[in-house]
Design an enzyme around this catalytic site. Structure first.
Site, PDB file in Angstrom:
ATOM      1  CB  THR A   1      -0.921   0.007   1.250  1.00 25.54           C
ATOM      2  OG1 THR A   1      -1.554  -1.268   1.371  1.00 25.54           O
ATOM      3  CG2 THR A   1      -1.962   1.103   1.170  1.00 25.54           C
TER       4      THR A   1
ATOM      5  CD  GLU B   1       5.705  -1.048   9.595  1.00 28.59           C
ATOM      6  OE1 GLU B   1       5.694  -1.143   8.369  1.00 28.59           O
ATOM      7  OE2 GLU B   1       5.106  -1.827  10.341  1.00 28.59           O
TER       8      GLU B   1
ATOM      9  CB  ALA C   1      -2.865  -1.850   9.479  1.00 32.34           C
ATOM     10  CG  ASP C   2      -0.256  -6.959   8.228  1.00 28.50           C
ATOM     11  OD1 ASP C   2      -0.082  -7.040   7.010  1.00 28.50           O
ATOM     12  OD2 ASP C   2       0.656  -6.704   9.031  1.00 28.50           O
TER      13      ASP C   2
HETATM   14  C1  5RP Z   1       4.724  -3.833   7.220  1.00 28.62           C
HETATM   15  C2  5RP Z   1       3.336  -3.496   7.624  1.00 28.62           C
HETATM   16  C3  5RP Z   1       2.367  -3.188   6.549  1.00 28.62           C
HETATM   17  O1  5RP Z   1       1.736  -1.977   6.825  1.00 28.62           O
HETATM   18  C4  5RP Z   1       1.337  -4.272   6.476  1.00 28.62           C
HETATM   19  O2  5RP Z   1       1.996  -5.528   6.372  1.00 28.62           O
HETATM   20  C5  5RP Z   1       0.390  -4.087   5.276  1.00 28.62           C
HETATM   21  O3  5RP Z   1       1.098  -4.304   4.106  1.00 28.62           O
HETATM   22  P1  5RP Z   1       0.418  -4.239   2.682  1.00 28.62           P
HETATM   23  O4  5RP Z   1       0.185  -2.811   2.369  1.00 28.62           O
HETATM   24  O5  5RP Z   1       1.449  -4.873   1.765  1.00 28.62           O
HETATM   25  O6  5RP Z   1      -0.848  -5.042   2.733  1.00 28.62           O
HETATM   26  O7  5RP Z   1       2.987  -3.465   8.779  1.00 28.62           O
HETATM   27  O8  5RP Z   1       5.532  -4.228   8.303  1.00 28.62           O
END
Ligand code: 5RP
Length: 220
Positions: free
Chosen positions: A31, A104, A84-85
Site C-alpha cells: 500500500t 514502524e 496495516a494487516d
Molecule cells: C509492514 C506493515 C504493513 O503496513 C502491512 O503488512 C500491510 O502491508 P500491505 O500494504 O502490503 O498489505 O505493517 O511491516
C-alpha cells in the site's frame, strides 16, 4: 475496483492531510509503495522530506527523488502514514506483515498523528485472524515460543528473514486478542521481545479505508 485500485485511491485521499513544508513518516508494504510511486510523487514538491521505516521504502522514496531524513536528525514529526494487516473500529491494528514493525512502531510513536491507509479487506471486527508478528532476539526463540503456547498461540518462525535490526520474527496464529492493549503489554514484557505487532498503545488517529463505494474515514 480491484485491491490495487483501492490502495491507490486511499493513497490519493491521504494527500489532503499532509501539511505543506512538512517532513512526514512513511511506513512499509505494498500500500505504501503504491502511495510513494503515485500520490506522494505527485506532491513531492510541497513537502520538505520524509523519514522512512525500511530500506525498501527508502529505496522507493529516493528513486522518486524524495529526500529521506534520519529520524535522529529531526526534533518532531507531524505525521506518520502507514498501512496495516488488520484494523478494528478502535483503530487498533496488527502490523508487521512486511517485517518492518519495530521501525514502524518507533516512528509512529514519535509522530504527532498517525494516519492508517488500508483497503477494505483489512477492516475487521476483532484482531487476530492475521497472525501476530513478533520481532525477537534470536537467543530468546525457545523461551518466547513456550510463553506464547501458554497463551494458546501457535508460534511459527518466519523463514529466511533477518530483520533490519538483525533479529528474527515469529508469526503467532490462533491468539485470542479480545483485549489488544493487555495482550500488547504482556507480550512486550517478555524478555527477548523487541516489538510485538499489536498497535493498541499507539493506535492510528485516523483511518482512511478504500471501499468500492468511496473512501471511508474513521477517527478516534
Ligand atoms: C509492514 C506493515 C504493513 O503496513 C502491512 O503488512 C500491510 O502491508 P500491505 O500494504 O502490503 O498489505 O505493517 O511491516
Amino acid at each position: 475496483m480491484n485491491q490495487d485500485q483501492l490502495k491507490k485511491s486511499v493513497g490519493y485521499a491521504v494527500i489532503d492531510f499532509i501539511p505543506p513544508g512538512s517532513i512526514i513518516g512513511i511506513g512499509t508494504g505494498t500500500t505504501i509503495i503504491n502511495f510513494i510511486t503515485h500520490a506522494l510523487k505527485s506532491i513531492k514538491h510541497i513537502i520538505k522530506g520524509t523519514v522512512s521505516s525500511s530500506v525498501i521504502s527508502t529505496t522507493y522514496l529516493k528513486r522518486e527523488g524524495i529526500k529521506v531524513f534520519d529520524l535522529n536528525q529531526i526534533s518532531s514529526l507531524v505525521l506518520y502514514i502507514d498501512s496495516a494487516d488488520e484494523i478494528n473500529s478502535n483503530l487498533e491494528m496488527i502490523k508487521g506483515g512486511g517485517g518492518a514493525l519495530t521501525k514502524e512502531k518507533i516512528i509512529s510513536n514519535f509522530a504527532n498523528k498517525f494516519i492508517c491507509i488500508v483497503d477494505e479487506s483489512k477492516k475487521v471486527e476483532y484482531l487476530g485472524k492475521f497472525p501476530v508478528p513478533i520481532e525477537i532476539i534470536p537467543l530468546s526463540y525457545n523461551y518466547i515460543s513456550k510463553e506464547i503456547i501458554k497463551l494458546g498461540g501457535i508460534p511459527v518462525l518466519r523463514q529466511n528473514i533477518v530483520t533490519e535490526n538483525n533479529n528474527i520474527i515469529i508469526d503467532v496464529h490462533n491468539l485470542d486478542i479480545s483485549n489488544p492493549l493487555n495482550m500488547e503489554n504482556f507480550i512486550n514484557s517478555l524478555p527477548g521481545v523487541v516489538t510485538v505487532g499489536i498497535f493498541a498503545n499507539r493506535t492510528a488517529d485516523i483511518a482512511l479505508i478504500g471501499t468500492n463505494s468511496g473512501i471511508k474515514t474513521m477517527r478516534k
